[in-house]
Motif scaffolding. Sequence first.
Motif, PDB file in Angstrom:
ATOM      1  N   ARG A   1      -7.777   0.926  -0.820  1.00 44.17           N
ATOM      2  CA  ARG A   1      -7.000   1.903  -1.579  1.00 44.17           C
ATOM      3  C   ARG A   1      -7.105   3.263  -0.915  1.00 44.17           C
ATOM      4  NH1 ARG A   1      -5.078   0.406  -6.406  1.00 44.17           N
ATOM      5  NH2 ARG A   1      -3.631   2.049  -5.789  1.00 44.17           N
ATOM      6  N   ASN A   2      -5.946   3.881  -0.642  1.00 45.49           N
ATOM      7  CA  ASN A   2      -5.927   5.171   0.038  1.00 45.49           C
ATOM      8  C   ASN A   2      -6.522   6.291  -0.793  1.00 45.49           C
ATOM      9  OD1 ASN A   2      -4.750   4.149   2.364  1.00 45.49           O
ATOM     10  ND2 ASN A   2      -2.674   4.489   1.634  1.00 45.49           N
ATOM     11  N   THR A   3      -6.395   6.178  -2.117  1.00 46.05           N
ATOM     12  CA  THR A   3      -6.889   7.253  -2.976  1.00 46.05           C
ATOM     13  C   THR A   3      -8.404   7.383  -2.937  1.00 46.05           C
ATOM     14  OG1 THR A   3      -6.819   5.693  -4.819  1.00 46.05           O
ATOM     15  CG2 THR A   3      -4.917   7.174  -4.551  1.00 46.05           C
ATOM     16  N   SER A   4      -9.105   6.273  -2.736  1.00 47.71           N
ATOM     17  CA  SER A   4     -10.569   6.290  -2.787  1.00 47.71           C
ATOM     18  C   SER A   4     -11.225   5.818  -1.496  1.00 47.71           C
ATOM     19  CB  SER A   4     -11.060   5.397  -3.936  1.00 47.71           C
ATOM     20  OG  SER A   4     -10.705   4.040  -3.690  1.00 47.71           O
ATOM     21  N   GLY A   5     -10.496   5.083  -0.668  1.00 51.18           N
ATOM     22  CA  GLY A   5     -11.091   4.466   0.513  1.00 51.18           C
ATOM     23  C   GLY A   5     -11.849   3.189   0.195  1.00 51.18           C
ATOM     24  N   LEU A   6     -11.874   2.781  -1.077  1.00 52.70           N
ATOM     25  CA  LEU A   6     -12.614   1.595  -1.496  1.00 52.70           C
ATOM     26  C   LEU A   6     -11.730   0.355  -1.425  1.00 52.70           C
ATOM     27  CD1 LEU A   6     -14.552   3.124  -4.527  1.00 52.70           C
ATOM     28  CD2 LEU A   6     -15.293   2.913  -2.144  1.00 52.70           C
ATOM     29  N   TRP A   7     -12.378  -0.807  -1.465  1.00 53.27           N
ATOM     30  CA  TRP A   7     -11.689  -2.067  -1.206  1.00 53.27           C
ATOM     31  C   TRP A   7     -11.582  -2.953  -2.436  1.00 53.27           C
ATOM     32  CZ3 TRP A   7      -9.642  -3.898   3.453  1.00 53.27           C
ATOM     33  CH2 TRP A   7      -9.815  -3.057   4.562  1.00 53.27           C
TER      34      TRP A   7
ATOM     35  N   LEU B   1       0.810  -1.201   0.000  1.00 50.16           N
ATOM     36  CA  LEU B   1       0.000   0.000   0.000  1.00 50.16           C
ATOM     37  C   LEU B   1       0.847   1.255   0.000  1.00 50.16           C
ATOM     38  CD1 LEU B   1      -2.641  -0.977   2.690  1.00 50.16           C
ATOM     39  CD2 LEU B   1      -2.888  -1.058   0.236  1.00 50.16           C
ATOM     40  N   HIS B   2       0.242   2.352  -0.418  1.00 53.63           N
ATOM     41  CA  HIS B   2       0.841   3.666  -0.249  1.00 53.63           C
ATOM     42  C   HIS B   2       0.653   4.087   1.204  1.00 53.63           C
ATOM     43  CE1 HIS B   2       1.272   3.955  -4.547  1.00 53.63           C
ATOM     44  NE2 HIS B   2       0.007   3.636  -4.682  1.00 53.63           N
ATOM     45  N   PRO B   3       1.465   5.013   1.721  1.00 50.15           N
ATOM     46  CA  PRO B   3       1.291   5.424   3.121  1.00 50.15           C
ATOM     47  C   PRO B   3      -0.121   5.915   3.394  1.00 50.15           C
ATOM     48  CG  PRO B   3       3.323   6.295   2.217  1.00 50.15           C
ATOM     49  CD  PRO B   3       2.567   5.707   1.062  1.00 50.15           C
TER      50      PRO B   3
ATOM     51  N   ALA C   1      -8.233   8.361   8.296  1.00 48.67           N
ATOM     52  CA  ALA C   1      -8.785   7.720   7.113  1.00 48.67           C
ATOM     53  C   ALA C   1      -9.994   8.486   6.600  1.00 48.67           C
ATOM     54  CB  ALA C   1      -9.186   6.282   7.440  1.00 48.67           C
ATOM     55  N   ALA C   2      -9.986   8.782   5.319  1.00 49.49           N
ATOM     56  CA  ALA C   2     -11.119   9.478   4.715  1.00 49.49           C
ATOM     57  C   ALA C   2     -12.259   8.493   4.487  1.00 49.49           C
ATOM     58  CB  ALA C   2     -10.697  10.090   3.382  1.00 49.49           C
ATOM     59  N   PRO C   3     -13.502   8.932   4.593  1.00 48.91           N
ATOM     60  CA  PRO C   3     -14.618   8.022   4.333  1.00 48.91           C
ATOM     61  C   PRO C   3     -14.603   7.562   2.885  1.00 48.91           C
ATOM     62  CG  PRO C   3     -15.380  10.294   4.489  1.00 48.91           C
ATOM     63  CD  PRO C   3     -13.947  10.293   4.919  1.00 48.91           C
ATOM     64  N   ALA C   4     -15.069   6.331   2.644  1.00 50.07           N
ATOM     65  CA  ALA C   4     -15.100   5.802   1.291  1.00 50.07           C
ATOM     66  C   ALA C   4     -16.041   6.616   0.418  1.00 50.07           C
ATOM     67  CB  ALA C   4     -15.555   4.342   1.322  1.00 50.07           C
ATOM     68  N   ARG C   5     -15.609   6.839  -0.808  1.00 49.48           N
ATOM     69  CA  ARG C   5     -16.479   7.520  -1.768  1.00 49.48           C
ATOM     70  C   ARG C   5     -17.591   6.562  -2.193  1.00 49.48           C
ATOM     71  NH1 ARG C   5     -11.581   9.913  -5.587  1.00 49.48           N
ATOM     72  NH2 ARG C   5     -10.575  11.158  -3.978  1.00 49.48           N
TER      73      ARG C   5
ATOM     74  N   ASN D   1     -13.307  -5.123  -7.093  1.00 52.55           N
ATOM     75  CA  ASN D   1     -12.850  -3.836  -6.562  1.00 52.55           C
ATOM     76  C   ASN D   1     -14.041  -2.907  -6.395  1.00 52.55           C
ATOM     77  OD1 ASN D   1     -13.393  -2.713  -9.112  1.00 52.55           O
ATOM     78  ND2 ASN D   1     -11.260  -2.817  -9.767  1.00 52.55           N
ATOM     79  N   GLY D   2     -13.810  -1.783  -5.716  1.00 60.52           N
ATOM     80  CA  GLY D   2     -14.826  -0.760  -5.587  1.00 60.52           C
ATOM     81  C   GLY D   2     -15.825  -0.942  -4.470  1.00 60.52           C
ATOM     82  N   SER D   3     -15.594  -1.891  -3.557  1.00 60.95           N
ATOM     83  CA  SER D   3     -16.536  -2.079  -2.452  1.00 60.95           C
ATOM     84  C   SER D   3     -16.305  -1.032  -1.364  1.00 60.95           C
ATOM     85  CB  SER D   3     -16.403  -3.478  -1.855  1.00 60.95           C
ATOM     86  OG  SER D   3     -16.876  -4.450  -2.759  1.00 60.95           O
ATOM     87  N   ALA D   4     -17.372  -0.601  -0.707  1.00 57.83           N
ATOM     88  CA  ALA D   4     -17.277   0.444   0.306  1.00 57.83           C
ATOM     89  C   ALA D   4     -16.640  -0.059   1.600  1.00 57.83           C
ATOM     90  CB  ALA D   4     -18.661   1.011   0.601  1.00 57.83           C
TER      91      ALA D   4
END
Length: 275
Positions: free
Chosen positions: A226-232, A32-34, A39-43, A254-257
């Motif tokens: 994923r840190n960029t989106s908060g999605l799994w 992962l990236h740092p 943590a931002a909420p998932a989009r 991909n793309g799960s909240a």
Amino acid sequence: MPSYPFLTFTFARTRTCALLASAAALVSVGALHPAPAAAAPARAASPRATAAVLDLDAAGRTPVVHGKDTAYDTASIVKVDILAALLLRAQDAGRQLTAAERGHAEPMIERSDNTAANALWREIGQASGLAAANKRLGLTSTTGGTGVKWGLTRTTASDQIRMLRAVFDGDATGRSGATGKSALNAQSRTYIRGLMGKVVPEQTWGVSAVSGSGTPRALKNGWLQRNTSGLWDVNSVGQVTVKGHRCLVAVLSNGSASMSDGISLVERTAREAVA
């Protein structure tokens, strides 16, 4: 070498997987990236999934793909590929795995230990070593993650069936389309299958959902926020037994909240694909 923290989760095997997060569960991972300080909420999620299934006991030898067979992040399912690459290196040298190598390989598969994966990723030569092994194993659509980020390796569901065939079937389909014996010898295949059959209970969700209780199964799962989106990204690959048939099943998503949403998507997709 930099480390990349993420949360490790433990799941109860219930109809709906409950997700428990703990600050004490942070581990080092080359995937992962740092993470940000908070943590931002998932989009808004737009999850997608692809499954591939091959019935080893049927006449056909071509997997059936459900969904668009595009590339996904592997997360920890790449650990099977890392172990295969390590075993090929040992085979080439005419030796067994060392005690230290087994000490990394076993927790890497059975518990999805990331520190162990970091060590073996370095030992196989990172992405270039993985690529060399995959050429021999018949994989055609898998690209190793850059640097230490093995979890960002990209693969397709059909390529994961090729990986599973190299382990469970002994056959692999190469770039030419010809089918031949796996580059992994019988001892190496048995070793990988054994570890995949001893995955800790809290990590046996996924493709196992298609088989009945108590039936044989061997699998490896992967999960990554994923840190960029908060999605799994949530994935599951393995061999399961369905109505007496040995089936190889690979589900990538991909793309799960949330991770629990991703698990539900993977299990639902696996059931639909096998049905």
